[in-house]
Scaffold this motif. Structure first.
Motif, PDB file in Angstrom:
ATOM      1  N   SER A 144      -0.735   0.708   4.844  1.00  0.00           N
ATOM      2  CA  SER A 144      -1.066  -0.516   4.099  1.00  0.00           C
ATOM      3  C   SER A 144      -2.075  -0.218   3.009  1.00  0.00           C
ATOM      4  CB  SER A 144      -1.648  -1.580   5.028  1.00  0.00           C
ATOM      5  OG  SER A 144      -0.700  -1.956   5.987  1.00  0.00           O
TER       6      SER A 144
ATOM      7  N   ASP B 295       5.026  -4.666   2.807  1.00  0.00           N
ATOM      8  CA  ASP B 295       4.184  -4.172   3.891  1.00  0.00           C
ATOM      9  C   ASP B 295       4.643  -4.771   5.217  1.00  0.00           C
ATOM     10  OD1 ASP B 295       2.268  -3.125   5.463  1.00  0.00           O
ATOM     11  OD2 ASP B 295       0.567  -4.060   4.460  1.00  0.00           O
ATOM     12  N   GLU B 296       5.431  -4.033   5.943  1.00  0.00           N
ATOM     13  CA  GLU B 296       5.963  -4.504   7.226  1.00  0.00           C
ATOM     14  C   GLU B 296       6.350  -5.972   7.170  1.00  0.00           C
ATOM     15  OE1 GLU B 296       4.091  -3.264  10.847  1.00  0.00           O
ATOM     16  OE2 GLU B 296       2.838  -1.833   9.767  1.00  0.00           O
TER      17      GLU B 296
ATOM     18  N   GLN C 273       2.336  -8.185   4.903  1.00  0.00           N
ATOM     19  CA  GLN C 273       2.509  -7.937   6.336  1.00  0.00           C
ATOM     20  C   GLN C 273       2.371  -9.250   7.105  1.00  0.00           C
ATOM     21  OE1 GLN C 273      -0.189  -4.880   7.701  1.00  0.00           O
ATOM     22  NE2 GLN C 273       0.795  -4.717   9.675  1.00  0.00           N
TER      23      GLN C 273
HETATM   24 MG   LIG Z   1      -0.581  -2.124   7.824  1.00  0.00          MG
END
Ligand SMILES: [Mg+2]
Ligand SMILES: Nc1ncnc2c1ncn2[C@@H]1O[C@H](COP(=O)(O)OP(=O)(O)OP(=O)(O)O)[C@@H](O)[C@H]1O
Lengths: 272, 291
Positions: free
Chosen positions: A58, A172-173, A96
């Motif tokens: 990240s 991000d995810e 994320q």
């Molecule tokens: Mg992360």
């Protein structure tokens, strides 16, 4: 298929990261999150950053997105250095964490970027409707995000980023919080969009299956401090089907290969 | 809220309680001579009046009845003459107090909100102003009312300023806390979608602090009213506060009670207004609860 044997000419390099380092100062102690990371992503390439939790994925993505200032190193997008704190045009970011604005309806969330850019209402509405359709959210345009399921929210968040048609996508995810089936659904949604728009994608994940399903190339991060350990080409034919791809022998083979390497990092990451 | 399914019952209880209170108020003191141990002296109508007297006084103060207890006719001009004669009748007093409350509230809320946003979003400014704000906030603001009346005179300005000064800090602190506690994820999301600082303020900071601001508005409206009334106590020509002072000078409990009841009604009405506004502006929060 080993580290950094891949060479791209400067023209085809869309994202170029050189010697990136980041050390956080946390209550007096220095935490080295990222150490000397260099890689580049070609125009239209789908690259996954894979690594254990806390390996600085990240942080790398946030530095590219200008949200975090690098301690040292250089980040170029289309040959131009990015300026920390200042959004780079044509770069979209999917978080994320769910960051849909709870005070805006789903349609208004998706239309946010267009509104900022001063796109006229009629055109805005048209593009929002197209996005809602694509995300299967036709009936939820007037709902507030709190009325949506996790998967629907993530689709809406994806559309909020895509509606302004960024050529570079940093993710991000984005599907980290979803259950396996919803996740695979989302992979198909993303693959269809990517096949059509051919954005350059940098996709952070710690899910190897996800990386294999989506990416052209996987960059494997080591446990903290994050460094590039290895990189793997993923040579499945396109267009891909997120469900069927998992049943091929090649998938199992690649999975085995990378799993082993990733596993070592997970163990390292756990030990103090 | 488990038992909210029987609104009829709730209402019945509320009416019953009201009737009890009013009855005790009206007739309770009649029992004083026979049952002195049960009925406290405080129930004496000399101090707290009683509902029938209050109503009678309401009619007189609002020019509906003459001082002799005769109804003022509308067509024979009695009502009009009474209105013209009494400088501070209930209608004028209410209008004046409401107007000053409104201005105090609006100026207090807007300046408190603006300052809260500004300092809440700037570490630099908040660090500089922190000690001053703490210092001024430690003064009981009402203590400034005599100074304000001295400085601004007995006209409306001093009431608006008193009202402003009690409201502004309340709204300021709430907005400030709200602006501090904004989820940076929203700010980052907006920034990466191309929002300028000003656009971030308008589309992220303001809506996320709204819930905090509204939490301060109901107390703010009562504070605004308190500010005006105190200002009127200290020196005024018209207004409900003035009405109370006049009645007090004549030792007329009924007059004071009329004023207090009008204030109560005004307060309830203003709070209801805020509540409606909040329900509309924060409608996105309602969805968390409903369905
Ligand atoms: Mg992360
Ligand atoms: N703002 C910050 N302040 C201090 N330390 C930080 C900060 N952000 C990240 N770190 C540290 O940097 C390291 C890398 O964090 P990062 O979030 O990049 O990991 P990650 O690979 O994305 O992990 P995950 O898969 O769990 O999201 C962690 O050890 C974390 O504690």
């Amino acid at each position: 298929m080993h580290a950094s044997q891949f060479v791209a000419s400067p023209v085809t390099r869309r994202i170029d990261v050189r010697g990136l380092c980041k050390t956080f100062q946390l209550a007096g102690t220095a935490i080295e999150a990222v150490r000397d990371v260099s890689f580049s992503v070609r125009r239209g390439e789908f690259v996954a950053l894979l690594g254990p939790s806390g390996s600085g994925k990240s942080t790398v993505l946030n530095m590219i997105a200008t949200l975090v200032k690098p301690t040292s190193g250089q980040i170029l997008i289309d040959g131009t250095p990015v300026v920390p704190g200042q959004a780079t045009p044509n770069v979209g970011y999917v978080f994320q964490r769910d960051t849909l604005f709870p005070w805006r309806t789903v349609a208004d969330n998706i239309g946010y970027g267009l509104q900022l850019a001063g796109v006229p209402v009629a055109e805005r509405k048209e593009r929002i409707d197209a996005c809602l359709m694509q995300a299967g959210l036709q009936d939820f345009g007037n709902a507030y995000p709190s009325a949506l399921s996790g998967g629907m929210r993530q689709r809406a968040a994806l559309m909020r980023t895509l509606v302004v048609e960024p050529q570079v996508l940093l993710m991000d995810e984005p599907f980290g919080a979803l259950d396996t089936h919803t996740k695979i659904d989302m992979h198909d949604v993303l693959l269809r969009i990517w096949e059509r728009e051919q954005q350059t994608v940098l996709f952070v994940t710690h899910d190897l299956g996800e990386a294999l399903t989506l990416a052209d190339r996987i960059i494997l991060f080591s446990a903290r401090p994050g460094r590039i350990k290895e990189s793997f080409e993923v040579d499945f034919a396109r267009p891909r089907n997120a469900v069927k791809i998992r049943e091929t022998p090649r998938y199992a083979e690649l999975f085995q290969l990378i799993w082993h390497s990733l596993g070592e990092e997970f163990i390292k990451g756990r030990s103090p | 809220m488990r038992r909210a399914r029987r609104p009829g019952r709730t209402l019945a209880w509320q009416v019953l309680i009201c009737l009890c209170i009013l009855s005790i108020w009206q007739w309770g003191y009649d029992l004083h001579d026979r049952l002195p141990w049960l009925v406290p002296d405080l129930l004496d109508p000399y101090f707290i009046s009683k509902p029938s007297d209050i109503f009678e006084h309401f009619l007189i103060l609002s020019c509906l009845k003459s001082k002799l207890g005769v109804f003022n006719g509308w067509f024979n001009g009695e009502f009009g003459r009474c209105m013209a004669r009494s400088e501070n009748n209930l209608w004028i007093a209410t209008a004046v107090t409401l107007k000053n409350t409104f201005f105090g509230f609006v100026t207090g809320v807007s300046s408190g909100f603006a300052a809260g946003l500004l300092l809440g979003r700037s570490d630099r400014l908040s660090a500089i102003f922190q000690p001053f704000i703490t210092a001024v906030n430690s003064i009981p603001r009402i203590a400034l009312a005599p100074i304000i009346v001295l400085a601004f005179g007995i006209g409306d300005t001093s009431k608006i300023v008193t009202s402003w000064i009690v409201v502004v800090f309340l709204v300021f602190f709430n907005t400030f806390e709200g602006a501090r506690s904004i989820d940076e994820g929203f700010v980052n999301a907006a920034r990466l979608l191309g929002a300028s600082e000003w656009q971030i303020t308008r589309t992220v900071v303001v809506p996320s602090t709204m819930a905090w601001v509204f939490a301060s508005l109901t107390p703010a409206i009562s504070f605004a009213l308190i500010g005006v009334i105190v200002g009127e106590f200290i020196g005024a020509e018209r207004g409900i506060g003035r009405l109370i002072i006049e009645s007090e000078a004549r030792a007329e409990a009924s007059g004071m009670m009329v004023a207090v009841i009008v204030l109560m009604l005004v307060g309830v009405a203003l709070s209801a207004l805020i509540w409606r506004l909040q329900a509309y502006l924060l409608r996105w929060q309602q969805h968390n609860l409903a369905e």
